[in-house]
Design a protein around this motif. Structure first.
Motif, PDB file in Angstrom:
ATOM      1  N   HIS A  86       1.846 -27.969  -1.813  1.00 64.82           N
ATOM      2  CA  HIS A  86       2.057 -29.233  -2.512  1.00 64.82           C
ATOM      3  C   HIS A  86       1.946 -28.939  -4.002  1.00 64.82           C
ATOM      4  O   HIS A  86       1.210 -28.043  -4.413  1.00 64.82           O
ATOM      5  N   ARG A  87       2.658 -29.683  -4.818  1.00 70.76           N
ATOM      6  CA  ARG A  87       2.601 -29.447  -6.261  1.00 70.76           C
ATOM      7  C   ARG A  87       1.188 -29.633  -6.799  1.00 70.76           C
ATOM      8  O   ARG A  87       0.719 -28.857  -7.622  1.00 70.76           O
ATOM      9  N   ALA A  88       0.486 -30.659  -6.355  1.00 68.75           N
ATOM     10  CA  ALA A  88      -0.881 -30.905  -6.824  1.00 68.75           C
ATOM     11  C   ALA A  88      -1.832 -29.800  -6.357  1.00 68.75           C
ATOM     12  O   ALA A  88      -2.724 -29.390  -7.100  1.00 68.75           O
ATOM     13  N   CYS A  89      -1.642 -29.321  -5.154  1.00 69.00           N
ATOM     14  CA  CYS A  89      -2.505 -28.244  -4.633  1.00 69.00           C
ATOM     15  C   CYS A  89      -2.286 -26.954  -5.416  1.00 69.00           C
ATOM     16  O   CYS A  89      -3.237 -26.221  -5.694  1.00 69.00           O
ATOM     17  N   TRP A  90      -1.037 -26.647  -5.762  1.00 67.63           N
ATOM     18  CA  TRP A  90      -0.766 -25.446  -6.558  1.00 67.63           C
ATOM     19  C   TRP A  90      -1.396 -25.583  -7.945  1.00 67.63           C
ATOM     20  O   TRP A  90      -1.960 -24.639  -8.473  1.00 67.63           O
ATOM     21  N   GLY A  91      -1.334 -26.770  -8.522  1.00 66.63           N
ATOM     22  CA  GLY A  91      -1.928 -26.989  -9.835  1.00 66.63           C
ATOM     23  C   GLY A  91      -3.441 -26.881  -9.825  1.00 66.63           C
ATOM     24  O   GLY A  91      -4.047 -26.495 -10.815  1.00 66.63           O
ATOM     25  N   ALA A  92      -4.075 -27.204  -8.703  1.00 63.24           N
ATOM     26  CA  ALA A  92      -5.533 -27.187  -8.593  1.00 63.24           C
ATOM     27  C   ALA A  92      -6.047 -25.959  -7.855  1.00 63.24           C
ATOM     28  O   ALA A  92      -7.210 -25.921  -7.474  1.00 63.24           O
ATOM     29  N   ARG A  93      -5.238 -24.934  -7.682  1.00 66.10           N
ATOM     30  CA  ARG A  93      -5.613 -23.789  -6.850  1.00 66.10           C
ATOM     31  C   ARG A  93      -6.819 -23.035  -7.382  1.00 66.10           C
ATOM     32  O   ARG A  93      -7.604 -22.512  -6.605  1.00 66.10           O
ATOM     33  N   GLU A  94      -7.027 -22.982  -8.688  1.00 64.76           N
ATOM     34  CA  GLU A  94      -8.159 -22.259  -9.262  1.00 64.76           C
ATOM     35  C   GLU A  94      -9.447 -23.081  -9.220  1.00 64.76           C
ATOM     36  O   GLU A  94     -10.535 -22.519  -9.260  1.00 64.76           O
ATOM     37  N   ARG A  95      -9.334 -24.400  -9.151  1.00 66.11           N
ATOM     38  CA  ARG A  95     -10.509 -25.276  -9.164  1.00 66.11           C
ATOM     39  C   ARG A  95     -11.076 -25.536  -7.786  1.00 66.11           C
ATOM     40  O   ARG A  95     -12.177 -26.056  -7.654  1.00 66.11           O
ATOM     41  N   ARG A  96     -10.329 -25.219  -6.753  1.00 67.39           N
ATOM     42  CA  ARG A  96     -10.773 -25.513  -5.391  1.00 67.39           C
ATOM     43  C   ARG A  96     -11.643 -24.392  -4.852  1.00 67.39           C
ATOM     44  O   ARG A  96     -11.432 -23.228  -5.159  1.00 67.39           O
ATOM     45  N   GLY A  97     -12.579 -24.756  -3.988  1.00 65.28           N
ATOM     46  CA  GLY A  97     -13.391 -23.758  -3.314  1.00 65.28           C
ATOM     47  C   GLY A  97     -12.630 -23.192  -2.130  1.00 65.28           C
ATOM     48  O   GLY A  97     -11.462 -23.485  -1.911  1.00 65.28           O
ATOM     49  N   SER A  98     -13.295 -22.376  -1.364  1.00 64.76           N
ATOM     50  CA  SER A  98     -12.631 -21.808  -0.193  1.00 64.76           C
ATOM     51  C   SER A  98     -12.370 -22.907   0.830  1.00 64.76           C
ATOM     52  O   SER A  98     -13.145 -23.838   0.992  1.00 64.76           O
ATOM     53  N   ASN A  99     -11.274 -22.794   1.517  1.00 66.16           N
ATOM     54  CA  ASN A  99     -10.867 -23.784   2.503  1.00 66.16           C
ATOM     55  C   ASN A  99     -11.497 -23.415   3.848  1.00 66.16           C
ATOM     56  O   ASN A  99     -11.024 -22.539   4.544  1.00 66.16           O
TER      57      ASN A  99
END
Length: 109
Positions: A86-99
């Motif tokens: 998703h565009r938003a997920c790609w933009g937030a990829r560095e801020r997210r923890g492990s899935n």
């Protein structure tokens, strides 16, 4: 009164060559970005294919017809290395923890 006609502009070569980081490829833009210490090729797609994809950022499906981002490593990644985000997920990829994958009955701690 006759309807207004839109005038088309002819694009010059100098305007098209002025942006080297993004190259139009089939109606979408292809660029390179850094992710996890590697350089990735990132392409925005319209999502017109009749397939469902699973976003690695949120582990949710991307239904057909939804615009999204396709990314793969620039060091010779083939079709098997492409990931649809998703565009938003790609933009937030560095801020997210492990899935972390959990079952329905698993505790949330």
């Amino acid at each position: 009164m006759s309807p207004r006609r839109n005038q088309t502009r002819s694009w010059s070569k100098s305007a098209a060559e002025s942006e080297p980081s993004a190259a139009p490829m089939g109606g979408s833009l292809r660029r390179t970005e850094d992710y996890q210490g590697e350089e990735w090729v990132v392409q925005t797609v319209a999502g017109t294919a009749g397939r469902h994809y699973r976003c690695p950022g949120c582990d949710q499906e991307i239904p057909p017809g939804v615009g999204h981002v396709v990314a793969w490593p620039s060091h010779g990644g083939g079709v098997d290395d492409r990931r649809h985000w998703h565009r938003a997920c790609w933009g937030a990829r560095e801020r997210r923890g492990s899935n972390i994958q959990r079952g329905r009955g698993a505790p949330r701690y």
